[in-house]
Design an enzyme around this catalytic site. Structure first.
Site, PDB file in Angstrom:
ATOM      1  N   ILE A 151     -61.419 -48.621  66.070  1.00 16.92           N
ATOM      2  CA  ILE A 151     -61.550 -50.020  65.678  1.00 16.92           C
ATOM      3  C   ILE A 151     -61.717 -50.171  64.182  1.00 16.92           C
ATOM      4  CG2 ILE A 151     -62.386 -50.975  67.847  1.00 16.92           C
ATOM      5  CD1 ILE A 151     -65.208 -50.574  66.920  1.00 16.92           C
ATOM      6  N   ASP A 199     -75.727 -50.560  50.826  1.00 15.56           N
ATOM      7  CA  ASP A 199     -74.282 -50.791  50.833  1.00 15.56           C
ATOM      8  C   ASP A 199     -73.983 -52.142  51.483  1.00 15.56           C
ATOM      9  OD1 ASP A 199     -71.623 -50.308  50.350  1.00 15.56           O
ATOM     10  OD2 ASP A 199     -71.336 -48.978  52.067  1.00 15.56           O
ATOM     11  N   GLY A 240     -66.033 -46.132  54.753  1.00 25.28           N
ATOM     12  CA  GLY A 240     -66.343 -45.123  53.761  1.00 25.28           C
ATOM     13  C   GLY A 240     -66.942 -43.892  54.385  1.00 25.28           C
ATOM     14  N   GLY A 271     -66.345 -42.784  57.528  1.00 22.57           N
ATOM     15  CA  GLY A 271     -65.506 -42.097  58.504  1.00 22.57           C
ATOM     16  C   GLY A 271     -64.897 -43.100  59.452  1.00 22.57           C
ATOM     17  N   LYS A 283     -69.445 -43.958  65.424  1.00 20.40           N
ATOM     18  CA  LYS A 283     -68.990 -43.669  64.062  1.00 20.40           C
ATOM     19  C   LYS A 283     -68.967 -42.172  63.852  1.00 20.40           C
ATOM     20  CE  LYS A 283     -70.191 -47.983  62.244  1.00 20.40           C
ATOM     21  NZ  LYS A 283     -70.231 -48.766  61.035  1.00 20.40           N
ATOM     22  N   VAL A 324     -64.340 -45.289  62.958  1.00 15.17           N
ATOM     23  CA  VAL A 324     -65.171 -45.959  63.939  1.00 15.17           C
ATOM     24  C   VAL A 324     -64.355 -46.192  65.208  1.00 15.17           C
ATOM     25  CG1 VAL A 324     -66.718 -47.885  64.361  1.00 15.17           C
ATOM     26  CG2 VAL A 324     -66.230 -47.178  62.018  1.00 15.17           C
TER      27      VAL A 324
END
Lengths: 190, 866
Positions: free
Chosen positions: B94, B212, B98, B100, B119, B102
Site C-alpha cells: 500500500i 518526522d 522512507g 521501507g 512496515k 508498507v
C-alpha cells in the site's frame, strides 16, 4: 552475462549503422539492462526524497555504454542521430515485447495515473506514436527527425538544432507543428 | 500532400499560432479565402494546440524507465504477497516510505480478520543494536493511545532478519490531498490541523518526539479524523544515535524528510519537542498556502538545507498571491485558492495578520522563539478562530526589530527618527485624504493604510524598544505622536471601531508608560494620576465598543485589560475601595462571558480577578473573604493546568494562588496552613528555577517562598528549618542585587528577607544576631526609599523592621536606639495611613509602634532572659 567493454558496444553500434541488423540484437539487451538499472536507481532516489531527475536519463545510459572518446564518428551530430534511432528501435521493441498485454493489446498506454510526471494526451502510446511518426516522415522528413531526436533521443531544442544543422527557431517551429500534427494523426488513427 | 501546399500550411499555421481569438479567426478568414480544404487543415491542427503543450515533452526513455521500475517493484512485491510474517498474512503493498515498504496484512490466526499495516524496514538496518532498540522503543510507542495517533501493535524481525512493525491500518489520504480533494476552507483546515496538534501534544507529554511530521504521515479517514502515523519511528531509524559509531567516516542517512525538517535537524543538533512544533508549522504552511515555505529559494537538497537554516520564509499571505511563474500549476494562486473554496484575494486577506504571525512564529529558526509546545501553537490557532488576540502577534516585529538592532547596532534614537519620518509621510496622507473626500473609497483605503501604520508604531515598534534601557522618552514620543494621528483618524473616520480600538490601546500605552514612570526603577517621579486619566479615556472608548458589540469577545477582553490596569493604579495609589469596585465589575463581566464564551484565557482572567480582590481585601484585614477568593482562584488555575499541564502561564497562576494564600493565612495567624501553602508554592518555584536557573522572575518566586515559609515556621515555633530557608533566600537575593544594582525590586525583596531572618532569630532568642539582620534590612529599606520615595509598601515594611529592631534593642538595653527607631516607624506609618487610610496593616502596625513606645521606659531595667 559479462558486461561487454565500451569498445564492444561502440563496435556494435558502428556495425548496426552500416546495415548489420544482427548487431541490434546484441545491443538491445545491453541497453535494456542499463536502462533497467538506471531506472531502478531513479526509483530508489525518489524514495529517499530526491526528485526524479529528468535530465539526460538517455545520455546517462549512453555514456555508460559508449566510450565517447573512442567513437570515431564523423561528428557528434551523427552520434546523436544514431543514438536516437537506436533508442527508438529498442524502446518500441521493448514496449511491444514486455508484459503489458493487459494494457491494450501489447502496447504501453501511458496514462496520467501510470506516470504522473507525464501528460501524454489522451491515450498516447509509444507504438502508436512511432507509427504516426512514420506517416509524418512521409510528409516532412525533417519534422519527423526533430521528434525522433527530441522524444526518443532526449535531446534539447538546441542540441537538435545542432544535429540537424538548422537554427534553433526552425527546430522550435518544426517541433510545434509536428506535435499538433501527430496529435491529430493519433486522434484520427483510433 | 504536395510540397508547396504543405509549406503553405506550415507558414499559415506558424502565423496563426501567434494570434488568438477573434484576430486568429480573421486571419484564417483572410488567408484561406475560398479554400475550404486549407481552412479545415489549419483548424484541425490548431485545435490540437492546447493539448500539445506537454505532449512528447518527457523523453520516451524516461516514461519507460518509470514503467520498468514499477514493474520491477511489482515483481518484488509478488515474492512477499501471500507469505506470512509473524501472525500476519501479507495482502498487498500500500505504500513506500522512507523507512521501507508498507503492506496491508491480516492477522491470520484469529477468528475475525484484523487488517493491519505492516512496515518492512529497508535493508541496511539490521544490526543487533538496531533490533534491540526497535524492541525497547516498540514498548514505549505501543503505550501511545490517542484518537489521532495510529496505534503500534507489534514488531520484530522476519525469518530473513528484516525488521518490521505492525501498525493500525488507516484507510485515508494524506492531509494535504484530503483537504484539496474536499476543497476544505481555511477554518476547516485549521480544525483538522488542531487534531494533529493534539496528537503531537499528547505524545510530547509522554516524552515522545515524532521527528518526522509531514503530510504523508498524517492520514485523514473518510470520517475526517486525522491520524498521525509513525510516531517516534524516526528515532528508531536514526542511525546517528547508535553508540560507538561516532566516526566521521560513517555516512549517516538521517531518517527524516528534509522538506519538513527543522533547522536543528538539518544541522544535526539536539532535537526537542520544538522540532515537532516546527514541522507542524511547515505542514500548516502547506495546508494554508499549497506550497512549502522554501520552494522558491530551493531547488536542490543543498539549497533546501540552506533555506531551512538561514532563509526567513515568505509570509503565507504573500505566498498565495505571488505570481512568480512556476512549472507546477498546482501552486498558481487561482488553483490554491480554488482548493480552499475561495479566491486569491480573499485567501490573502484571511491569512494576513494573525495567521501570518502564528505560522512565522512556529517556523522560527531558533527553537526557543517558537511556540513552547504544540498546545501553545494550537491555543493560538484556537484563539484566532475565536477572534481572540493571539500571542504570536506581538512577537514578530519586536523579534525582528531586536534582531535588526542587534545586528546593526543602530542607535535607538536613529530608529525613532526613522519611524517619525514615516509618520511625517503619513500625515500628508491624512491631509490628502481630506482633500480627496469625494473619492471616498480611495480615502477609506488610505485611512486603513494609515491606521495600520499607526497600529504598528503603537504596538510593534513600541514593544520592540520597550525593554531597551533609556527608551522611556522615545517610547512616549512615539506613542504620543501615534495618538495624535489616531485622534485625527478617529475624527475623520466616522467612528470606525478598528480605529477606536487602536485609539483606546494608544491611551492605554501612554498610560502604561506613565504608570511605569511612577515606578522607581524608571527613575521618574510618580505620575500615576496622569496614567489614571489616560486609562479612563481608554476605558470610556472600550466600554462603548464593548456595549455596542456584546458578541465580540475580543472587545470584552480589551475592556477587561483596561479595567485591570485601572485597578492596579488604584491599588498603587492605596485607594482600596475603588480598586475593589473595579475588580468586582471585572469579575462580573468575566462570569457573564463564561456562560457563552468559555475559554482558558477567560478562566485565567477570572482567577486573576479573584487574586486582585483578595489582594485588596487582605490590606483591609478581611482575611476570610480574601482566603475565599484565593481558594477560588486556585481551583480555577489548577483545573486549567490539569487540562494543559505544560502551560507556564497557568503554572504561574497556581503558584500565585498558593503564594497569596500563604501570605493571607500568615496575616490571619494561621501559621501551619500558611506554611503548607508556602511549601506548595515552593515545589513549583523550585522546579522552575532548576529548569531555568537564569530566569529572574522564577528566582523572585523562589525567594518569596523561602521567606514566607521561614516566617510561618518561625511564628509557629518550628525552628529547625528556619535558618536554612532564610539563608537560602538571602543568598539568591544578594546575587540578584549584585547583578543589577538598579533593580529596586530585588533590593526591596532583600530587605524583606533580611527582616524575616531577623524576626526568626529574635523569636529564637538570638538577639545580637537578629539585630544585625534588622539593621541590614533598615539600611536597605532606606536605599529603596531613596529610589522609590512614594512606595507605601516599602514604608510599611520598613516601619515593621524598625519596630522589630526596637524590640530587640530594648531587650539589649539600647533604649536610645529603640526610641529613635519607634518614633521613626510611627512617623512613617502616619504618613502611609494619610495616603491609604483603610489599610489595616498600616493601622495595626502603627498601634504596635505606639504600644512599644509606651512600654519603652519599663524596658530600661535589665531583662531576665527567657
Amino acid at each position: 552475462m559479462a558486461l561487454p567493454s565500451n569498445h564492444e558496444v561502440t563496435q556494435l553500434l558502428r556495425a548496426w549503422t552500416s546495415g548489420d541488423e544482427s548487431a541490434l540484437e546484441k545491443l538491445t539487451p545491453l541497453v535494456y539492462d542499463e536502462l533497467h538499472s538506471v531506472a531502478r536507481r531513479c526509483m530508489a532516489g525518489e524514495r529517499t526524497g530526491h526528485t526524479l531527475q529528468t535530465t539526460a536519463l538517455v545520455n546517462e545510459v549512453y555514456l555508460r555504454l559508449v566510450d565517447c572518446a573512442k567513437v570515431n564518428w564523423q561528428d557528434r551530430a551523427h552520434f546523436f542521430a544514431v543514438s536516437a534511432q537506436l533508442m527508438r528501435r529498442i524502446l518500441i521493441d521493448f514496449a511491444r515485447s514486455r508484459g503489458y498485454q493487459k494494457r491494450g493489446g501489447g502496447t504501453i498506454q501511458i496514462s496520467l495515473e501510470e506516470a504522473p510526471l507525464v501528460c501524454l494526451e489522451p491515450d498516447g502510446d509509444i507504438v502508436a506514436i512511432d507509427r504516426a511518426l512514420k506517416s509524418l516522415a512521409a510528409v516532412d522528413e525533417r519534422k519527423s527527425k526533430v521528434v525522433e531526436l527530441r522524444f526518443f533521443g532526449g535531446l534539447s531544442i538546441e542540441e537538435t538544432a545542432d544535429v540537424l544543422r538548422v537554427s534553433v527557431e526552425t527546430v522550435g517551429r518544426d517541433w510545434r507543428l509536428a506535435k499538433v500534427w501527430l496529435l491529430r494523426e493519433l486522434s484520427q488513427g483510433t | 500532400m504536395e510540397n508547396a501546399r504543405w509549406l503553405q500550411v506550415e507558414e499559415l499555421f506558424q502565423q496563426a499560432t501567434k494570434l488568438e481569438g477573434r484576430r486568429r479567426a480573421d486571419f484564417l478568414e483572410h488567408a484561406c479565402g475560398e479554400d475550404e480544404e486549407l481552412r479545415q487543415e489549419l483548424e484541425s491542427l490548431l485545435a490540437q494546440q492546447k493539448k500539445s503543450a506537454e505532449f512528447l515533452e518527457t523523453p520516451a526513455v524516461q516514461l519507460l524507465g518509470q514503467l520498468i521500475a514499477k514493474q520491477a517493484k511489482l515483481e518484488d512485491d509478488h515474492r512477499l504477497i501471500g507469505t506470512t510474517i509473524s501472525h500476519y498474512r501479507v495482502v498487498e503493498r500500500i505504500g513506500r516510505g522512507g523507512m521501507g515498504d508498507v503492506f496491508r496484512a491480516v492477522r491470520a490466526d484469529e477468528a475475525y480478520e484484523q487488517h493491519v499495516a505492516l512496515k518492512l524496514i529497508s535493508a541496511g538496518r539490521h544490526s543487533t543494536f538496531f533490533i534491540n532498540r526497535l524492541r525497547t522503543e516498540r514498548q514505549i510507542l505501543a503505550n501511545l493511545d490517542h484518537p489521532n495517533i495510529a496505534r503500534l501493535f507489534d514488531g520484530g524481525t522476519t525469518d530473513d532478519y528484516i525488521p518490521y512493525l505492525v501498525m493500525e491500518y488507516i484507510r485515508g489520504e494524506p492531509i494535504t490531498t484530503y483537504c484539496d480533494n474536499h476543497r476544505l476552507s481555511v477554518p476547516d483546515r485549521l480544525k483538522l490541523f488542531l487534531q494533529v496538534c493534539s496528537a503531537v501534544q499528547y505524545a510530547h507529554q509522554h516524552l515522545i518526539i515524532h521527528r518526522d511530521v509531514k503530510p504523508d504521515n498524517i492520514l485523514v479517514t473518510a470520517d475526517g479524523v486525522a491520524k498521525l502515523m509513525d510516531f517516534g519511528i524516526a528515532k528508531i531509524l536514526d542511525a546517528d544515535a547508535e553508540p560507538g559509531h561516532g566516526h566521521a567516516t560513517m555516512t549517516v542517512t538521517r531518517a527524516f524528510t528534509p522538506a519538513f525538517a527543522s533547522p536543528e535537524q538539518i544541522k544535526g543538533e539536539a532535537i526537542s519537542t520544538a522540532s515537532d512544533v516546527y514541522s507542524l508549522g511547515v505542514v500548516l504552511y502547506q495546508l494554508l498556502t499549497g506550497q512549502s515555505p522554501y520552494w522558491r529559494s530551493s531547488h536542490t537538497r543543498h539549497e533546501l538545507a540552506h533555506a531551512i537554516c538561514d532563509v526567513e520564509p515568505e509570509k503565507p499571505s504573500a505566498a498565495v498571491i505571488s505570481s512568480v511563474p512556476v512549472a507546477d500549476d498546482k501552486v498558481s494562486p487561482q488553483c490554491v485558492s480554488l482548493c480552499r473554496n475561495t479566491t486569491p484575494d480573499k485567501l490573502h486577506r484571511t491569512l494576513s495578520g494573525e495567521l501570518d504571525q502564528i505560522l512565522l512564529k512556529a517556523l522560527r529558526k531558533e527553537p526557543q522563539h517558537r511556540y513552547p509546545s504544540a498546545q501553545a501553537f494550537a491555543d493560538d490557532l484556537q484563539a484566532y478562530t475565536l477572534g481572540l488576540p493571539v500571542s504570536a502577534r506581538r512577537g514578530t516585529f519586536s523579534y525582528r526589530a531586536a534582531k535588526f538592532m542587534r545586528r546593526n547596532k543602530v542607535g535607538l534614537s536613529v530608529a525613532v527618527i526613522v519611524m517619525l519620518m514615516m509618520f511625517a509621510g503619513a500625515l500628508a496622507v491624512v491631509r490628502e485624504a481630506r482633500i480627496a473626500r469625494t473619492a471616498q473609497f480611495r480615502a477609506e483605503q488610505r485611512f486603513e493604510a494609515l491606521r495600520k501604520l499607526t497600529n504598528s508604531m503603537l504596538f510593534e515598534f513600541h514593544d520592540s524598544i520597550e525593554k531597551l534601557p533609556g527608551s522611556t522618552a522615545p517610547r512616549e514620543l512615539v506613542v504620543r505622536r501615534s495618538l495624535e494621528y489616531l485622534e485625527q483618524i478617529a475624527a475623520e473616520g466616522n467612528n470606525d471601531p478598528a480605529t477606536l480600538r487602536d485609539l483606546a490601546a494608544g491611551y492605554e500605552r501612554i498610560g502604561r508608560i506613565k504608570a511605569e514612570e511612577g515606578h522607581p526603577h524608571l527613575g521618574g517621579a510618580g505620575s500615576f494620576q496622569e496614567a489614571h486619566e489616560l486609562y479612563k479615556k481608554a476605558l470610556t472608548i472600550r466600554q462603548k465598543l464593548a456595549a455596542a458589540n456584546p458578541e465580540d469577545v475580543g472587545l470584552q477582553m480589551d475592556l477587561l485589560g483596561t479595567m485591570l490596569n485601572i485597578a492596579a493604579i488604584y491599588t498603587a495609589l492605596g485607594d482600596q475601595d475603588d480598586a475593589l469596585g473595579v475588580y468586582q465589575k471585572q469579575l462580573a463581566i468575566e462570569q457573564r462571558l463564561e456562560v457563552r464564551h468559555d475559554s482558558e484565557d477567560l478562566r485565567y482572567k477570572t482567577a486573576g480577578s479573584h487574586i486582585g480582590i483578595a489582594d485588596i481585601q487582605q490590606t483591609l484585614g478581611a482575611y476570610d473573604s480574601a482566603e475565599d477568593h484565593l481558594r477560588q482562584a486556585l481551583a480555577l488555575n489548577q483545573s486549567l493546568l490539569d487540562k494543559n499541564p505544560t502551560s507556564l502561564r497557568l503554572l504561574g497562576g497556581v503558584w500565585r494562588s498558593h503564594a497569596y494564600l500563604a501570605m493571607v493565612l500568615k496575616f490571619d495567624k494561621k501559621y501551619t496552613e500558611a506554611a503548607a501553602e508556602s511549601r506548595r508554592g515552593l515545589s513549583i518555584s523550585e522546579k522552575l528555577t532548576s529548569r531555568d536557573p537564569n530566569d529572574s522572575e522564577f528566582q523572585r518566586w523562589l525567594i518569596n517562598d523561602y521567606e514566607s515559609l521561614c516566617a510561618s515556621l518561625a511564628y509557629s515555633g518550628f525552628f529547625s528549618e528556619v535558618r536554612g530557608l532564610c539563608s537560602k533566600a538571602i543568598e539568591i537575593n544578594e546575587a540578584m542585587v549584585e547583578s543589577d544594582s538598579n533593580n529596586v525590586q530585588a533590593k526591596a525583596d532583600l530587605a524583606n528577607t533580611n527582616m524575616t531572618m531577623g524576626v526568626a532569630l529574635y523569636l529564637m532568642h538570638s538577639l545580637e544576631e537578629a539585630l544585625r539582620f534588622e539593621h541590614r534590612a533598615d539600611a536597605m529599606y532606606r536605599d529603596v526609599a531613596r529610589q522609590d520615595p512614594d512606595s507605601l509598601t516599602n514604608a510599611g515594611d520598613h516601619a515593621t523592621a524598625l519596630i522589630y529592631a526596637a524590640r530587640i534593642e530594648a531587650r539589649l538595653h539600647q533604649r536610645e536606639s529603640a526610641h529613635r527607631d519607634l518614633e521613626q516607624a510611627e512617623k512613617m506609618l502616619e504618613e502611609a495611613i494619610a495616603a491609604s487610610p483603610k489599610n489595616k496593616h498600616f493601622s495595626d502596625t502603627l498601634e504596635e509602634a505606639r504600644a512599644a513606645l509606651k512600654a519603652l521606659p519599663n524596658d530600661t531595667a535589665p531583662l531576665v532572659a527567657h
